[in-house]
Design a protein around this motif. Structure first.
Motif, PDB file in Angstrom:
ATOM      1  N   ASN A  24       0.823  -1.212   0.000  1.00  0.00           N
ATOM      2  CA  ASN A  24       0.000   0.000   0.000  1.00  0.00           C
ATOM      3  C   ASN A  24       0.856   1.260   0.000  1.00  0.00           C
ATOM      4  OD1 ASN A  24      -2.360  -1.489   0.008  1.00  0.00           O
ATOM      5  ND2 ASN A  24      -2.548  -1.481   2.240  1.00  0.00           N
ATOM      6  N   LYS A  25       1.972   1.194   0.721  1.00  0.00           N
ATOM      7  CA  LYS A  25       2.872   2.357   0.766  1.00  0.00           C
ATOM      8  C   LYS A  25       3.464   2.637  -0.612  1.00  0.00           C
ATOM      9  CE  LYS A  25       6.889   4.230   3.190  1.00  0.00           C
ATOM     10  NZ  LYS A  25       7.945   3.988   4.210  1.00  0.00           N
ATOM     11  N   ILE A  26       3.845   1.565  -1.322  1.00  0.00           N
ATOM     12  CA  ILE A  26       4.411   1.731  -2.666  1.00  0.00           C
ATOM     13  C   ILE A  26       3.376   2.329  -3.613  1.00  0.00           C
ATOM     14  CG2 ILE A  26       5.232   0.485  -4.702  1.00  0.00           C
ATOM     15  CD1 ILE A  26       6.605  -1.480  -2.806  1.00  0.00           C
ATOM     16  N   PHE A  27       2.167   1.776  -3.601  1.00  0.00           N
ATOM     17  CA  PHE A  27       1.121   2.276  -4.497  1.00  0.00           C
ATOM     18  C   PHE A  27       0.711   3.699  -4.128  1.00  0.00           C
ATOM     19  CE2 PHE A  27       0.090  -2.379  -5.165  1.00  0.00           C
ATOM     20  CZ  PHE A  27       0.599  -2.408  -6.454  1.00  0.00           C
ATOM     21  N   SER A  28       0.711   4.005  -2.844  1.00  0.00           N
ATOM     22  CA  SER A  28       0.372   5.352  -2.408  1.00  0.00           C
ATOM     23  C   SER A  28       1.420   6.359  -2.876  1.00  0.00           C
ATOM     24  CB  SER A  28       0.250   5.388  -0.880  1.00  0.00           C
ATOM     25  OG  SER A  28       0.039   6.699  -0.425  1.00  0.00           O
ATOM     26  N   THR A  29       2.688   5.948  -2.817  1.00  0.00           N
ATOM     27  CA  THR A  29       3.787   6.819  -3.231  1.00  0.00           C
ATOM     28  C   THR A  29       3.691   7.169  -4.710  1.00  0.00           C
ATOM     29  OG1 THR A  29       5.228   5.837  -1.559  1.00  0.00           O
ATOM     30  CG2 THR A  29       6.300   7.008  -3.345  1.00  0.00           C
ATOM     31  N   CYS A  30       3.251   6.213  -5.515  1.00  0.00           N
ATOM     32  CA  CYS A  30       3.255   6.392  -6.972  1.00  0.00           C
ATOM     33  C   CYS A  30       1.913   6.821  -7.548  1.00  0.00           C
ATOM     34  CB  CYS A  30       3.684   5.085  -7.645  1.00  0.00           C
ATOM     35  SG  CYS A  30       5.308   4.489  -7.142  1.00  0.00           S
TER      36      CYS A  30
END
Length: 308
Positions: A232-238
């Protein structure tokens, strides 16, 4: 420039009765002021907040500048024409506008690719990120984007300006853009058309391939993370950048792949690309990005303390 019988053009876009023109003037003025305010706010926040002193926000500053710049190339003349009975633009002024439109579009496409590369390095190679995306590399990425934008603009504008314009001089659009101006060429437009198509293929497809490649690796990396929180953190970042890319390419492809005809659909697509898209970018980055929202809160807190 080539010898031409035409000394000025008439912009016929958005021609309607006076009451509607006044409403459109107010609407586009508000949208333009919001676009400037939003992008300048992003510039201010990312430049002054030490927490945003990272490659991602360095690139975002340049994106915000390009959005504000592009909107300023199109909207002021649009506003002037909404209040004027004589919707003319000089031959030189028209080609200056064309050159600035091409520059903004090409530079932004390259800059969005650079931002995707930044996200790829941050997600796929986090331990090497600081070394890979150092200040020199970021400056070079921005420099290449601006250089491609300037060179693309000069080549295509000069080639188009060498064409012979014998009349009529009626542009079925609210701005000087390549598709409607090409319809007015009296000489053989083969060179200009070839140059423009080559530019679209090299820059458009080239930057799109880089974007898709970067995000493919990001998605593969994210799916390989065992933790749901990590994914979720990766998708939120991008997500913010991906949404901006989707809007930019979606509106751009819709606008420039539609045959130039002066139709209502073409006018709507052009308005979306030149007026709405530059406004959406700062909204997306401020509403979807936790770091930017936190920086805005810190800035407002500092302002309130200074006031009291």
């Amino acid at each position: 420039m080539g010898v031409s019988n035409v000394t000025e053009f008439v912009l016929l876009g958005l021609d309607s009765n006076p009451q509607i023109r006044e409403l459109l003037f107010v609407l586009f003025l508000v949208l333009y002021l919001l676009t400037l305010a939003g992008n300048l706010l992003i510039l201010l926040v990312t430049s002054t907040d030490s927490h945003l002193d990272t490659p991602m926000y360095f690139l975002l500053r340049h994106l915000s500048f390009l959005d504000a710049f592009y909107s300023s190339v199109i909207v002021p003349k649009l506003l002037e024409n909404l209040l004027s009975e004589w919707k003319t633009i000089s031959f030189l002024g028209c080609f200056i506008q064309i050159s600035l439109v091409i520059f903004s579009g090409a530079a932004e496409a390259c800059l969005l690719s650079a931002m995707a590369y930044d996200r790829y390095q941050a997600v796929c190679h986090p331990l090497l990120y600081a070394a890979t995306m150092n200040r020199k590399v970021c400056a070079e990425l921005v420099g290449v984007s601006w250089t491609i934008g300037v060179s693309t603009s000069l080549v295509n504008t000069l080639l188009l300006a060498q064409q012979h314009f014998c009349g009529p001089n009626l542009i079925h659009s609210f701005a000087c853009e390549v598709p409607p101006v090409l319809l007015l060429v009296c000489s053989d437009p083969y060179t200009s058309v070839t140059s423009i198509l080559t530019t679209m293929v090299i820059i458009g497809l080239g930057s799109l391939v880089l974007l898709l490649g970067s995000y493919s690796w990001i998605i593969i990396t994210a799916l390989g993370v065992n933790s749901a929180t990590g994914r979720n953190k990766i998708f939120s970042t991008c997500s913010s950048h991906f949404l901006v890319v989707t809007i930019f390419y979606g509106s751009g492809v819709s606008r420039y792949m539609t045959p130039a005809s002066g139709s209502t659909l073409e006018q709507v697509l052009s308005l979306q690309y030149s007026v709405v898209t530059p406004l959406l970018n700062p909204l997306i980055y401020s509403l979807k990005n936790k770091d930017v929202k936190a920086a805005l809160r810190r800035m407002l807190t500092r302002k309130s303390r200074l006031t009291f």
